[in-house]
Design a protein around this motif. Structure first.
Motif, PDB file in Angstrom:
ATOM      1  N   ARG A  83       0.848  -1.184   0.000  1.00 27.47           N
ATOM      2  CA  ARG A  83       0.000   0.000   0.000  1.00 27.47           C
ATOM      3  C   ARG A  83       0.888   1.240   0.000  1.00 27.47           C
ATOM      4  NH1 ARG A  83      -4.477  -1.225   4.778  1.00 27.47           N
ATOM      5  NH2 ARG A  83      -5.420  -3.098   3.823  1.00 27.47           N
ATOM      6  N   TYR A 106      -5.981   3.270  -8.335  1.00 30.76           N
ATOM      7  CA  TYR A 106      -5.527   2.089  -7.589  1.00 30.76           C
ATOM      8  C   TYR A 106      -6.293   2.008  -6.266  1.00 30.76           C
ATOM      9  CZ  TYR A 106      -1.575   2.634 -10.831  1.00 30.76           C
ATOM     10  OH  TYR A 106      -0.789   2.782 -11.953  1.00 30.76           O
ATOM     11  N   ARG A 109      -5.097   0.599  -2.699  1.00 32.82           N
ATOM     12  CA  ARG A 109      -3.645   0.437  -2.733  1.00 32.82           C
ATOM     13  C   ARG A 109      -2.912   1.772  -2.622  1.00 32.82           C
ATOM     14  NH1 ARG A 109      -1.258  -2.919  -7.323  1.00 32.82           N
ATOM     15  NH2 ARG A 109       0.429  -3.038  -5.767  1.00 32.82           N
TER      16      ARG A 109
END
Length: 492
Positions: A83, A106, A109
């Motif tokens: 992450r 994303y 993430r």
């Protein structure tokens, strides 16, 4: 020779000898490097993929942050175990917009964290992210990086394998200059980084004492972060070095992984370099003072107090001071009309010259690709004038025959010339300061590069450290001036 003159003469000899200490320490460090093939941490590594939280401090990094995040997402690392937390330090450019777009691109993430009050420095920005990251137990390892750096695809997994050993608290990578359009200054920095990182940190691995986790590549285990207080020090300008020393003092190892490559955009001008390195140098002065109980006091739990590590640390930190002492000794011997003057001068430059040749050849072999790009800068690292002075030292007939005979120097001019070459070690720092001032003039764009080649890149670093002495002595304000980034790092 009367007693007073004898005392002054030997004092000058001691001053000259003091200037040799940094050279010997540097040579020792490079002589240790080959043992890295035998004394390293690879025997205790294993494939290991902890859940890694990447914290990226960013202030007005809109030009570079998108490429950095995209490359992180493409690392050879399990996607579910990575992450990215982008900590926006109250940016006034399009950094927030870029961060929010990547958060959408994303989901789960990439996390955008915004600080409404910024400008307090990198450490405060990092701590803002750490408070969020440590609030739950998902994170098993933390990677601290800079907004502009580009990690090679295999770099993170090469670093995390060291954390398979619970005795390792932190790992750092090899930061290399990565501009896609390098100029003379970035090539100098590229060569310097081979010596200061790829070479010196291998030696530190062997010695079991690492001086600094690279600011753009610091991987910590969760246990290590908690052991050092769960936050980054905010009292100095060298938060990365502070964290490095605290990790080892707490009993955990710090490891340099030379095969984990991280590309970074570095300063392209003398002024930008000066601003960056002044912060680093002042930070190291502060660190030396804060950890004064550490130096030259060997302990079982870590090797930071070992004699070799202490000599290497202070050889770099006090190099400008020893340069001035060396000059005082040489000039003093000459003015005393001592028989030792020429011998001391030749010994000084023979030691410096032979070490320079050894270190340059060794450094280029460690990273041949960078060496090929920066071989000219490697050759003239100490400056063309210094190379001339080395020639004078190795071949004294240059003064006796050419200067006096062919050029027709009279005794007074010959004396001035001799004082110049005897004083050049210190005068080179003055030349570095002149280069910095010339760069701001109308003709600076054309005059500064040749001036830097004449004076040398090494003397510029020494002049910056000398400036750090002055700033610390005067108690100048601690301003965390970041280097302006333009997105020039190559991404392929």
């Amino acid at each position: 020779m009367d007693t007073l003159e004898t005392i002054v003469t030997w004092l000058c000899v001691v001053f000259v000898a003091t200037g040799a200490v940094p050279v010997v320490a540097g040579a020792y460090q490079f002589l240790v490097i080959p043992f890295h093939g035998l004394r390293n941490h690879y025997g205790r590594t294993a494939p290991y993929f902890p859940r890694v939280a990447v914290v990226v401090p960013a202030w007005n990094e809109g030009a570079v942050i998108a490429a950095s995040i995209d490359r992180l997402m493409r690392l050879e690392y399990p996607p579910e175990s990575l992450r990215v937390y982008l900590v926006d330090d109250a940016s006034t450019d399009d950094t927030p917009d870029v961060a929010r777009a990547k958060e959408v691109e994303y989901p789960g993430r990439v996390v955008h964290l915004r600080r409404e009050k910024g400008g307090e420095g990198k450490a405060h920005t990092l701590n803002h992210g750490l408070r969020t990251i440590l609030a739950d137990d998902w994170m098993q390892a933390l990677l601290i990086m800079d907004a502009d750096v580009i990690y090679q695809p295999d770099s993170l997994r090469l670093m995390t394998r060291h954390l398979a050993d619970p005795e390792v608290g932190a790992v750092t990578a090899y930061i290399t200059e990565g501009s896609d359009d390098p100029n003379y200054m970035t090539r100098f920095i590229g060569y310097e980084y081979i010596a200061a990182q790829a070479a010196a940190r291998r030696a530190q691995n062997v010695m079991g004492a690492v001086a600094c986790l690279a600011g753009g590549a610091q991987l910590h285990s969760r246990e290590n972060l908690l052991a050092i207080g769960g936050e980054i020090d905010t009292t100095s300008l060298a938060e990365d070095t502070f964290t490095t020393l605290r990790t080892q003092i707490a009993g955990r190892r710090v490891v340099f992984e030379p095969h984990a490559i991280v590309l970074a955009e570095e300063p392209g001008t003398v002024g930008a370099l000066w601003k960056q390195r002044l912060r680093w140098s002042r930070g190291n002065v502060q660190i030396s003072r804060v950890f004064k109980h550490l130096w030259f006091r060997p302990r079982r739990q870590h090797n930071l107090g070992s004699i070799p590590f202490g000599l290497i640390w202070f050889a770099i930190l006090l190099l400008p001071a020893t340069m001035v002492l060396n000059t005082a000794g040489l000039v003093g011997l000459y003015l005393l009309d001592s028989d030792y003057a020429r011998t001391a001068f030749q010994a000084t430059w023979f030691l410096a010259g032979s070490t320079y040749v050894f270190l340059t050849a060794f450094t280029i072999m460690i990273d041949p690709a960078t060496g090929r790009r920066a071989w000219r800068e490697a050759v003239v690292f100490p400056g063309l004038v210094s190379l001339l002075v080395m020639t004078v030292a190795f071949a004294p007939e240059v003064i006796d025959t050419y200067a006096v005979g062919l050029l027709g120097f009279d005794p007074f001019t010959t004396t001035l010339w001799t004082l110049f070459v005897y004083s050049w070690i210190s005068l080179s720092m003055v030349g570095a300061w002149i280069a910095k001032r010339v760069e701001t003039t109308r003709l600076g764009r054309w005059l500064t590069p040749p001036l830097v080649y004449l004076v040398g890149y090494g003397p510029i670093l020494c002049a910056i450290t000398f400036d750090a002495y002055i700033k610390e002595y005067r108690g100048a304000a601690q301003v965390w001036d970041k280097t302006e980034k333009t997105g020039r790092v190559r991404t392929t």
